[in-house]
Design a protein around this motif. Structure first.
Motif, PDB file in Angstrom:
ATOM      1  N   LEU A  73     -64.590  -3.627 -21.940  1.00 29.22           N
ATOM      2  CA  LEU A  73     -63.991  -3.952 -23.242  1.00 29.22           C
ATOM      3  C   LEU A  73     -62.485  -4.163 -23.105  1.00 29.22           C
ATOM      4  O   LEU A  73     -61.911  -5.056 -23.741  1.00 29.22           O
ATOM      5  N   LEU A  74     -61.854  -3.358 -22.262  1.00 31.88           N
ATOM      6  CA  LEU A  74     -60.415  -3.519 -22.017  1.00 31.88           C
ATOM      7  C   LEU A  74     -60.135  -4.882 -21.383  1.00 31.88           C
ATOM      8  O   LEU A  74     -59.229  -5.606 -21.807  1.00 31.88           O
ATOM      9  N   ALA A  75     -60.925  -5.237 -20.380  1.00 33.21           N
ATOM     10  CA  ALA A  75     -60.736  -6.521 -19.695  1.00 33.21           C
ATOM     11  C   ALA A  75     -60.981  -7.701 -20.632  1.00 33.21           C
ATOM     12  O   ALA A  75     -60.363  -8.756 -20.495  1.00 33.21           O
ATOM     13  N   SER A  76     -61.866  -7.508 -21.610  1.00 34.51           N
ATOM     14  CA  SER A  76     -62.247  -8.633 -22.489  1.00 34.51           C
ATOM     15  C   SER A  76     -61.266  -8.876 -23.626  1.00 34.51           C
ATOM     16  O   SER A  76     -61.317  -9.924 -24.265  1.00 34.51           O
ATOM     17  N   ARG A  77     -60.348  -7.944 -23.890  1.00 29.18           N
ATOM     18  CA  ARG A  77     -59.509  -8.103 -25.090  1.00 29.18           C
ATOM     19  C   ARG A  77     -58.513  -9.253 -24.970  1.00 29.18           C
ATOM     20  O   ARG A  77     -58.070  -9.784 -25.982  1.00 29.18           O
ATOM     21  N   THR A  78     -58.169  -9.664 -23.763  1.00 28.15           N
ATOM     22  CA  THR A  78     -57.242 -10.795 -23.614  1.00 28.15           C
ATOM     23  C   THR A  78     -57.870 -12.112 -24.058  1.00 28.15           C
ATOM     24  O   THR A  78     -57.158 -13.084 -24.299  1.00 28.15           O
ATOM     25  N   GLU A  79     -59.209 -12.149 -24.168  1.00 31.40           N
ATOM     26  CA  GLU A  79     -59.884 -13.399 -24.533  1.00 31.40           C
ATOM     27  C   GLU A  79     -59.855 -13.661 -26.031  1.00 31.40           C
ATOM     28  O   GLU A  79     -60.063 -14.790 -26.470  1.00 31.40           O
ATOM     29  N   LEU A  80     -59.608 -12.630 -26.850  1.00 31.92           N
ATOM     30  CA  LEU A  80     -59.609 -12.788 -28.295  1.00 31.92           C
ATOM     31  C   LEU A  80     -58.185 -12.785 -28.831  1.00 31.92           C
ATOM     32  O   LEU A  80     -57.360 -11.984 -28.393  1.00 31.92           O
ATOM     33  N   GLU A  81     -57.896 -13.659 -29.779  1.00 29.13           N
ATOM     34  CA  GLU A  81     -56.557 -13.710 -30.355  1.00 29.13           C
ATOM     35  C   GLU A  81     -56.189 -12.376 -31.001  1.00 29.13           C
ATOM     36  O   GLU A  81     -55.109 -11.843 -30.789  1.00 29.13           O
ATOM     37  N   LEU A  82     -57.104 -11.864 -31.806  1.00 26.10           N
ATOM     38  CA  LEU A  82     -56.905 -10.546 -32.407  1.00 26.10           C
ATOM     39  C   LEU A  82     -58.013  -9.628 -31.897  1.00 26.10           C
ATOM     40  O   LEU A  82     -59.188  -9.864 -32.184  1.00 26.10           O
ATOM     41  N   PRO A  83     -57.675  -8.605 -31.120  1.00 21.90           N
ATOM     42  CA  PRO A  83     -58.711  -7.746 -30.534  1.00 21.90           C
ATOM     43  C   PRO A  83     -59.490  -6.990 -31.605  1.00 21.90           C
ATOM     44  O   PRO A  83     -58.957  -6.648 -32.665  1.00 21.90           O
ATOM     45  N   LEU A  84     -60.753  -6.752 -31.314  1.00 16.27           N
ATOM     46  CA  LEU A  84     -61.597  -5.976 -32.206  1.00 16.27           C
ATOM     47  C   LEU A  84     -61.253  -4.496 -32.082  1.00 16.27           C
ATOM     48  O   LEU A  84     -60.627  -4.066 -31.115  1.00 16.27           O
ATOM     49  N   ARG A  85     -61.703  -3.746 -33.053  1.00 16.63           N
ATOM     50  CA  ARG A  85     -61.424  -2.307 -33.052  1.00 16.63           C
ATOM     51  C   ARG A  85     -62.010  -1.632 -31.802  1.00 16.63           C
ATOM     52  O   ARG A  85     -61.386  -0.746 -31.224  1.00 16.63           O
TER      53      ARG A  85
END
Length: 218
Positions: A73-85
């Motif tokens: 989940l940490l690695a994936s947050r750069t892919e979204l403009e606004l990270p999910l909770r």
């Protein structure tokens, strides 16, 4: 289920063709509240019991699987403009992880969590990573890093570091005495020692750079 979700996230991140942001949002958005609930239920738990004494128990294996998911989940947050909770909860509620590290869980889990904290303090937004794209990630990441830094510095101000073992036997952070019968030159786990030191230094650096009051900096 944890393993499957982790694998899907990792494979999505590796795929050069897939529209990663769309796939990840479609996958994670419906699970956002569920995953934060998992985080609260799994990590805010009494681990000082017999189920977690063995690194090979089912309870320990499940916990390791959840830590692997947090890493994905940490690695994936750069892919979204606004990270999910669910991608931010590790920063916002890092005190659960810090408490877990100082509990009596097996050393292998403590080490995984410490290395995960290291990845958190080294995490960069897409803009910082040098892609050149306009990103809305900077503000949430700044908020998250400040929350993490505050929590780390708070526990370090007390005796938290003294409770962290630096190997599977009996050497502790700051200890200058080797355990009986051990090699005095090579007792501690240098990987964990470096990671812990980096986490504390990065937390201090971030706090200083984001503190307005001179008294707070001191």
């Amino acid at each position: 289920c944890l393993w499957t979700l982790t694998t899907i996230i990792k494979e999505t991140l590796k795929d050069a063709v897939l529209p990663k942001a769309g796939v990840l949002k479609k996958l994670l958005a419906p699970l956002d509240a569920v995953l934060e609930g998992f985080y609260n239920a799994i990590l805010f738990h009494q681990f000082d019991n017999h189920h977690y004494t063995s690194p090979y128990s089912e309870a320990t294996t499940n916990l390791i699987s959840f830590i692997d998911l947090l890493e994905a989940l940490l690695a994936s947050r750069t892919e979204l403009e606004l990270p999910l909770r669910c991608q931010r909860v590790l920063f916002l509620k890092v005190s659960y992880v810090l408490n877990l590290i100082s509990s009596s869980i097996p050393y292998v889990i403590k080490k995984k969590l410490i290395l995960l904290l290291k990845k958190c303090v080294l995490h960069k937004s897409r803009e910082e990573a040098g892609s050149g794209s306009v990103s809305l990630q900077a503000l949430p990441l700044c908020e998250d890093m400040l929350a993490l830094s505050n929590a780390v510095l708070q526990v370090v101000s007390f005796t938290w570091l003294n409770q962290i073992p630096l190997d599977e036997k009996s050497s502790y952070f700051g200890s200058s005495e080797p355990a009986p019968g051990e090699d005095p030159q090579g007792g501690s786990d240098q990987t964990v020692l470096r990671a812990l030191s980096l986490v504390v230094l990065k937390a201090l650096e971030f706090k200083i750079h984001n503190s307005a009051a001179e008294a707070e900096i001191k």
